[in-house]
Write a protein that holds these residues in place. Structure first.
Motif, PDB file in Angstrom:
ATOM      1  N   SER A   1       0.825  -1.214   0.000  1.00  0.00           N
ATOM      2  CA  SER A   1       0.000   0.000   0.000  1.00  0.00           C
ATOM      3  C   SER A   1       0.859   1.262   0.000  1.00  0.00           C
ATOM      4  O   SER A   1       0.408   2.334  -0.394  1.00  0.00           O
ATOM      5  CB  SER A   1      -0.951  -0.016   1.196  1.00  0.00           C
ATOM      6  N   LEU A   2       2.118   1.145   0.435  1.00  0.00           N
ATOM      7  CA  LEU A   2       3.015   2.307   0.428  1.00  0.00           C
ATOM      8  C   LEU A   2       3.241   2.840  -0.979  1.00  0.00           C
ATOM      9  O   LEU A   2       3.579   4.008  -1.165  1.00  0.00           O
ATOM     10  CB  LEU A   2       4.371   1.931   1.041  1.00  0.00           C
ATOM     11  N   MET A   3       3.039   1.973  -1.966  1.00  0.00           N
ATOM     12  CA  MET A   3       3.281   2.398  -3.345  1.00  0.00           C
ATOM     13  C   MET A   3       2.242   3.406  -3.820  1.00  0.00           C
ATOM     14  O   MET A   3       2.449   4.110  -4.792  1.00  0.00           O
ATOM     15  CB  MET A   3       3.314   1.183  -4.275  1.00  0.00           C
ATOM     16  N   ASP A   4       1.112   3.458  -3.105  1.00  0.00           N
ATOM     17  CA  ASP A   4       0.066   4.410  -3.489  1.00  0.00           C
ATOM     18  C   ASP A   4       0.245   5.771  -2.830  1.00  0.00           C
ATOM     19  O   ASP A   4      -0.503   6.708  -3.123  1.00  0.00           O
ATOM     20  CB  ASP A   4      -1.321   3.866  -3.085  1.00  0.00           C
ATOM     21  N   ALA A   5       1.222   5.887  -1.923  1.00  0.00           N
ATOM     22  CA  ALA A   5       1.344   7.125  -1.143  1.00  0.00           C
ATOM     23  C   ALA A   5       2.118   8.208  -1.889  1.00  0.00           C
ATOM     24  O   ALA A   5       2.223   9.337  -1.408  1.00  0.00           O
ATOM     25  CB  ALA A   5       2.021   6.828   0.197  1.00  0.00           C
ATOM     26  N   GLY A   6       2.658   7.852  -3.047  1.00  0.00           N
ATOM     27  CA  GLY A   6       3.362   8.860  -3.839  1.00  0.00           C
ATOM     28  C   GLY A   6       4.689   9.310  -3.249  1.00  0.00           C
ATOM     29  O   GLY A   6       5.193  10.378  -3.576  1.00  0.00           O
ATOM     30  N   ILE A   7       5.260   8.508  -2.369  1.00  0.00           N
ATOM     31  CA  ILE A   7       6.520   8.936  -1.752  1.00  0.00           C
ATOM     32  C   ILE A   7       7.717   8.120  -2.232  1.00  0.00           C
ATOM     33  O   ILE A   7       8.844   8.412  -1.872  1.00  0.00           O
ATOM     34  CB  ILE A   7       6.446   8.848  -0.214  1.00  0.00           C
ATOM     35  N   LEU A   8       7.478   7.088  -3.036  1.00  0.00           N
ATOM     36  CA  LEU A   8       8.588   6.244  -3.497  1.00  0.00           C
ATOM     37  C   LEU A   8       8.901   6.559  -4.968  1.00  0.00           C
ATOM     38  O   LEU A   8       7.991   6.798  -5.759  1.00  0.00           O
ATOM     39  CB  LEU A   8       8.218   4.767  -3.344  1.00  0.00           C
ATOM     40  N   PRO A   9      10.183   6.538  -5.323  1.00  0.00           N
ATOM     41  CA  PRO A   9      10.548   6.815  -6.718  1.00  0.00           C
ATOM     42  C   PRO A   9       9.882   5.824  -7.691  1.00  0.00           C
ATOM     43  O   PRO A   9       9.605   4.678  -7.325  1.00  0.00           O
ATOM     44  CB  PRO A   9      12.069   6.625  -6.721  1.00  0.00           C
ATOM     45  N   THR A  10       9.646   6.290  -8.902  1.00  0.00           N
ATOM     46  CA  THR A  10       8.974   5.461  -9.913  1.00  0.00           C
ATOM     47  C   THR A  10       9.648   4.104 -10.121  1.00  0.00           C
ATOM     48  O   THR A  10       8.975   3.079 -10.209  1.00  0.00           O
ATOM     49  CB  THR A  10       8.985   6.157 -11.301  1.00  0.00           C
ATOM     50  N   ASP A  11      10.964   4.115 -10.243  1.00  0.00           N
ATOM     51  CA  ASP A  11      11.623   2.834 -10.560  1.00  0.00           C
ATOM     52  C   ASP A  11      11.544   1.870  -9.372  1.00  0.00           C
ATOM     53  O   ASP A  11      11.535   0.648  -9.562  1.00  0.00           O
ATOM     54  CB  ASP A  11      13.063   3.036 -11.044  1.00  0.00           C
ATOM     55  N   VAL A  12      11.454   2.406  -8.166  1.00  0.00           N
ATOM     56  CA  VAL A  12      11.261   1.552  -6.991  1.00  0.00           C
ATOM     57  C   VAL A  12       9.922   0.822  -7.111  1.00  0.00           C
ATOM     58  O   VAL A  12       9.833  -0.396  -6.900  1.00  0.00           O
ATOM     59  CB  VAL A  12      11.319   2.391  -5.686  1.00  0.00           C
ATOM     60  N   VAL A  13       8.888   1.566  -7.476  1.00  0.00           N
ATOM     61  CA  VAL A  13       7.556   0.983  -7.613  1.00  0.00           C
ATOM     62  C   VAL A  13       7.543  -0.072  -8.727  1.00  0.00           C
ATOM     63  O   VAL A  13       6.996  -1.173  -8.557  1.00  0.00           O
ATOM     64  CB  VAL A  13       6.504   2.094  -7.862  1.00  0.00           C
ATOM     65  N   VAL A  14       8.181   0.259  -9.841  1.00  0.00           N
ATOM     66  CA  VAL A  14       8.241  -0.696 -10.960  1.00  0.00           C
ATOM     67  C   VAL A  14       8.918  -1.998 -10.522  1.00  0.00           C
ATOM     68  O   VAL A  14       8.409  -3.097 -10.774  1.00  0.00           O
ATOM     69  CB  VAL A  14       9.004  -0.074 -12.163  1.00  0.00           C
ATOM     70  N   ARG A  15      10.031  -1.857  -9.840  1.00  0.00           N
ATOM     71  CA  ARG A  15      10.774  -3.045  -9.421  1.00  0.00           C
ATOM     72  C   ARG A  15       9.987  -3.860  -8.392  1.00  0.00           C
ATOM     73  O   ARG A  15       9.930  -5.092  -8.451  1.00  0.00           O
ATOM     74  CB  ARG A  15      12.143  -2.651  -8.848  1.00  0.00           C
ATOM     75  N   ALA A  16       9.361  -3.171  -7.438  1.00  0.00           N
ATOM     76  CA  ALA A  16       8.590  -3.890  -6.420  1.00  0.00           C
ATOM     77  C   ALA A  16       7.444  -4.656  -7.078  1.00  0.00           C
ATOM     78  O   ALA A  16       7.185  -5.824  -6.748  1.00  0.00           O
ATOM     79  CB  ALA A  16       8.059  -2.921  -5.368  1.00  0.00           C
ATOM     80  N   LYS A  17       6.784  -4.024  -8.029  1.00  0.00           N
ATOM     81  CA  LYS A  17       5.670  -4.703  -8.698  1.00  0.00           C
ATOM     82  C   LYS A  17       6.152  -5.918  -9.496  1.00  0.00           C
ATOM     83  O   LYS A  17       5.471  -6.936  -9.571  1.00  0.00           O
ATOM     84  CB  LYS A  17       4.935  -3.717  -9.616  1.00  0.00           C
ATOM     85  N   GLU A  18       7.333  -5.799 -10.058  1.00  0.00           N
ATOM     86  CA  GLU A  18       7.902  -6.921 -10.805  1.00  0.00           C
ATOM     87  C   GLU A  18       8.130  -8.124  -9.864  1.00  0.00           C
ATOM     88  O   GLU A  18       7.778  -9.256 -10.193  1.00  0.00           O
ATOM     89  CB  GLU A  18       9.229  -6.470 -11.426  1.00  0.00           C
ATOM     90  N   TYR A  19       8.683  -7.838  -8.695  1.00  0.00           N
ATOM     91  CA  TYR A  19       8.919  -8.945  -7.755  1.00  0.00           C
ATOM     92  C   TYR A  19       7.602  -9.520  -7.234  1.00  0.00           C
ATOM     93  O   TYR A  19       7.445 -10.737  -7.115  1.00  0.00           O
ATOM     94  CB  TYR A  19       9.803  -8.495  -6.584  1.00  0.00           C
ATOM     95  N   LEU A  20       6.665  -8.631  -6.925  1.00  0.00           N
ATOM     96  CA  LEU A  20       5.378  -9.129  -6.406  1.00  0.00           C
ATOM     97  C   LEU A  20       4.678  -9.978  -7.473  1.00  0.00           C
ATOM     98  O   LEU A  20       4.097 -11.017  -7.153  1.00  0.00           O
ATOM     99  CB  LEU A  20       4.509  -7.971  -5.928  1.00  0.00           C
ATOM    100  N   ALA A  21       4.776  -9.544  -8.720  1.00  0.00           N
ATOM    101  CA  ALA A  21       4.213 -10.372  -9.802  1.00  0.00           C
ATOM    102  C   ALA A  21       4.926 -11.720  -9.842  1.00  0.00           C
ATOM    103  O   ALA A  21       4.312 -12.767 -10.084  1.00  0.00           O
ATOM    104  CB  ALA A  21       4.341  -9.649 -11.137  1.00  0.00           C
ATOM    105  N   GLY A  22       6.226 -11.699  -9.557  1.00  0.00           N
ATOM    106  CA  GLY A  22       7.015 -12.931  -9.556  1.00  0.00           C
ATOM    107  C   GLY A  22       6.611 -13.906  -8.463  1.00  0.00           C
ATOM    108  O   GLY A  22       6.921 -15.099  -8.531  1.00  0.00           O
ATOM    109  N   THR A  23       5.922 -13.412  -7.448  1.00  0.00           N
ATOM    110  CA  THR A  23       5.416 -14.322  -6.401  1.00  0.00           C
ATOM    111  C   THR A  23       4.054 -14.894  -6.810  1.00  0.00           C
ATOM    112  O   THR A  23       3.394 -15.559  -6.000  1.00  0.00           O
ATOM    113  CB  THR A  23       5.231 -13.612  -5.033  1.00  0.00           C
ATOM    114  N   GLY A  24       3.633 -14.607  -8.027  1.00  0.00           N
ATOM    115  CA  GLY A  24       2.328 -15.083  -8.481  1.00  0.00           C
ATOM    116  C   GLY A  24       1.198 -14.387  -7.738  1.00  0.00           C
ATOM    117  O   GLY A  24       0.109 -14.940  -7.600  1.00  0.00           O
TER     118      GLY A  24
END
Lengths: 481, 481
Positions: A71-94
């Protein structure tokens, strides 16, 4: 209750008696009941950079935080590439997130990043299916030694082997995880010597001597451990050194365990890390290789996350399957550590929002380690009674040789301690500095050493070496008359 | 390379051949090259709640995120009590943060919280210095078995023991981590039977039979494993059952290993979890006890963080020190997992900002698990060919007994599989459901079972049991004529 005698026999000096005593003194200092000349314990026993003030790298921690609390990714406080990378890993967990066990070998997305990292490094194909992510390199090393060694004559295909034992060749000095795990597996430690006078180099002649002596005394040597850059020596092997070792291992049918956790930690001009994988490929060697890496060292110093991996090269399918099975009973390594491993292997690229900061932070850490290695080397060379012939090339340690008076050696014997353990214990009692005795790593007979990390903050190195020199002079003096 | 024969012999059915095949089919489904009747794999082989849709508890993840990336605490988006807790843990690292190795046993602040949790639970003193935080309970169990067992006659105080072997008593059925670790340590598995007809209960007579039979055949029985609530049986022991077991262990001088990872997972009226610790204290028993707990089960289901602990009760100092030494070579368990363990043991209290949300989330999870357990029990009891005498009392599994036609058993033998492994393999091929064969847990001779988790979402349980019933009828039909 009767304890497994192998557990009793095993030793791990990096957290041995000196550290146990340090913790007692620390309690005493906290209670304010101390009348000592120092007011804090300086832990130089272990490569634990964050414990000595190294700061975490922002990008790594931001991605981990986003993965752990999406949910921290929706707060607008993390850099774009951080969000992209986190989403990639979360997708990797299925979609399961970091709270689920992963498959035994770890997330496929991370193993792919590890494989690509090694391909860029070596120019040699790497197979993500031959990588297992583990709770630190220590965990991987433990499993591989358990896979290889056994001392169970009754199960050995029915062949009684008498007093024959299996063994693994390890460098002298070595990182005591190896000796500890070999003893736990009921195997024999077979030392080969690194030559202090020649920058801790190893010769083919010494490898042969070690192998033949062990074989001659009934030990079946199964594997060879190499630590490059060296721990505790810091020595960085040249490509030709590695070629020699690979040829030796192949001829003698030894499995190679290449501990490469310090691959980013090379500080001196003219030295460069080369992987065993690259050399095995170049020589088209058939030698079986397990290589280990970790997030704990390098520039991240992320020890607490417990993340590492092992790559298996030239290892037959059926053997690799057994390693997976051995790993499966522990289900999987911690998912956040797996992700940290992926981040280490695929840092931000030029153009990514976090690139500049990441580059600056890691570069600063590297330069600072390099300066500390150089400074500590110079200081060690100037201390009377220390011998420190060559500067620290890599890793995170200095391993000076120390001259101990004959009477100090006698006194240590009376106290049932190795002479350099006695020395380190006294160093602790008098200065608060925690080092590891050379006897815990292995050393040539009648030589004494200790290992200290290079990790205290730069501003503390002068004081550290002053304390060491002062202690050495005064303490050895007592035993001179 | 010759693999350690103990590794070859060890099995861990929860991630055995059926799961390996499931992963192959999953790849096939992803490639779109499948002509099967199902389009996804349903993993019911393992208690991995988040992989089947259970959501993480917000408070836990917020504190972990704040610990991993402390700058988030300044953004004003985290609840006050989250910030307070994160700062408490970070202070507990001595300011090093989560990137440093902790001391071997884990952060003192967390061990204190664990001790206080057990004190509230049992009304019995708990000593934080007798707790070790580990990478999941599996890691703790592995170490304790390695501490206890050995099969190294040459080191056994010089006494040749001939064919004598050491063994550990484990329930039949049991969680296969135990059988796996016993085999890896060169020990003998000594089964004692849980009686399916009497809610999987254990009698003193059965414990004695098992012990005496093993002893009679030359096995030195050193310890006794109890899993409560049971895995795979779900059975919840009463206080008087536990008293009986403790008395037996004390009389026979057996170390007790109490696997209590499902202590929060008790679903039926009239059953209540009681800890071995509490009973040992009540009886003033001198029995040595190692008890295990984990964040992976209960209501958090945080498997991926790999966190757990072991408490040692009545264990002499020198033995406990050996366990610490054995743990030290792996340095420490992952720091975020340690913190998760602390959070599990000290959840928000009434009045804290996060209390209501935490309470609601965990209560919802508990009620849902309870409904699924009840529903799956009812459904299992109605399937023709299944025997499921008593409803699921606790844990996360159903372990129905299945009738297999003689010809199916013959066919399995031809294929060199246990009959229920053959059944589970065919279930997978036909439905995509992954269960674990009863033979992997141990079962009474000529009975067959499988284990499924209760974890699929509530809306899927009807479909799951429909598929099971349909498969069972059609598949067994083939072997009837």
């Amino acid at each position: 209750m009767e304890v497994n005698p192998r557990v009793k026999k095993a030793e791990y000096a990096v957290r041995g008696r000196v550290v146990a005593r340090a913790q007692e003194i620390e309690e005493e200092l906290k209670r304010g009941s101390s009348t000592r000349k120092f007011d804090k314990i300086i832990y130089c026993n272990i490569g634990n950079p964050h414990a000595l003030g190294q700061k975490p790298v922002t990008f790594i921690r931001q991605v981990l935080a986003a993965c752990v609390c999406p949910s921290l990714m929706d707060a607008g406080i993390l850099p774009t590439d951080v969000v992209v990378r986190a989403k990639e890993y979360l997708a990797g967990t299925g979609g399961s997130g970091v709270g689920a066990y992963t498959e035994t070998a770890g997330l496929a997305v991370v193993r792919r990043q590890v494989a690509e990292f090694m391909e860029r490094r070596d120019g040699v194909k790497a197979d993500a299916k031959r990588i297992i992510l583990t709770n630190g390199a220590s965990d991987a090393i433990r499993r591989v030694i358990q896979l290889i060694l056994h001392d169970d004559v009754s199960m050995d295909g029915g062949v009684e082997r008498g007093h024959e034992r299996q063994g693994i060749m390890i460098p002298c000095p070595q990182y005591p995880l190896y000796s500890c795990q070999i003893v736990l597996s009921g195997g024999s430690i077979v030392y080969y010597e690194s030559d202090e006078a020649r920058e801790w180099g190893v010769t083919r002649a010494e490898l042969e001597r070690s192998f033949l002596e062990a074989t001659g005394s009934g030990v079946v040597v199964k594997a060879l451990v190499v630590i490059n850059p060296g721990n505790p020596t810091g020595a960085v092997l040249s490509e030709s050194d590695i070629e020699e070792i690979v040829r030796f291992a192949e001829e003698r049918k030894l499995v190679i365990l290449a501990d490469e956790v310090y691959q980013e930690n090379v500080y001196v001009e003219g030295k460069k890390f080369e992987s065993f994988k690259k050399v095995v490929a170049k020589l088209q060697s058939k030698a079986l290789l397990f290589s280990f890496h970790s997030t704990s060292k390098g520039l991240l110093g992320e020890c607490g996350i417990r993340a590492g991996y092992v790559e298996a090269v030239n290892v037959p399918d059926d053997v690799f399957k057994e390693l997976i099975k051995l790993s499966a009973s522990q289900l999987s390594s911690n998912t956040l550590g797996q992700i940290a491993c992926g981040l280490m292997c695929s840092p931000p690229r030029q153009g990514d929002t976090s690139f500049d900061l990441y580059h600056r932070e890691t570069q600063d850490i590297f330069e600072s380690l390099k300066r500390r290695a150089a400074k500590l080397s110079r200081k060690m060379q100037s201390i009377h009674g220390f011998s420190f012939p060559s500067p620290i090339q890599g890793a995170m340690y200095a391993f000076p040789s120390i001259k101990l008076p004959a009477k100090a050696v006698e006194e240590a014997e009376k106290r049932k301690m190795a002479p350099d353990e006695f020395y380190c214990m006294e160093l602790l009692e008098n200065t608060g500095i925690v080092c590891v005795p050379g006897s815990g790593f292995g050393q040539r007979k009648d030589t004494y050493h200790f290992r200290t990390t290079i990790l205290p903050p730069e501003s503390d190195i002068d004081n550290l070496t002053y304390l060491l020199a002062d202690f050495h002079t005064n303490w050895t003096q007592q035993f001179q008359h």
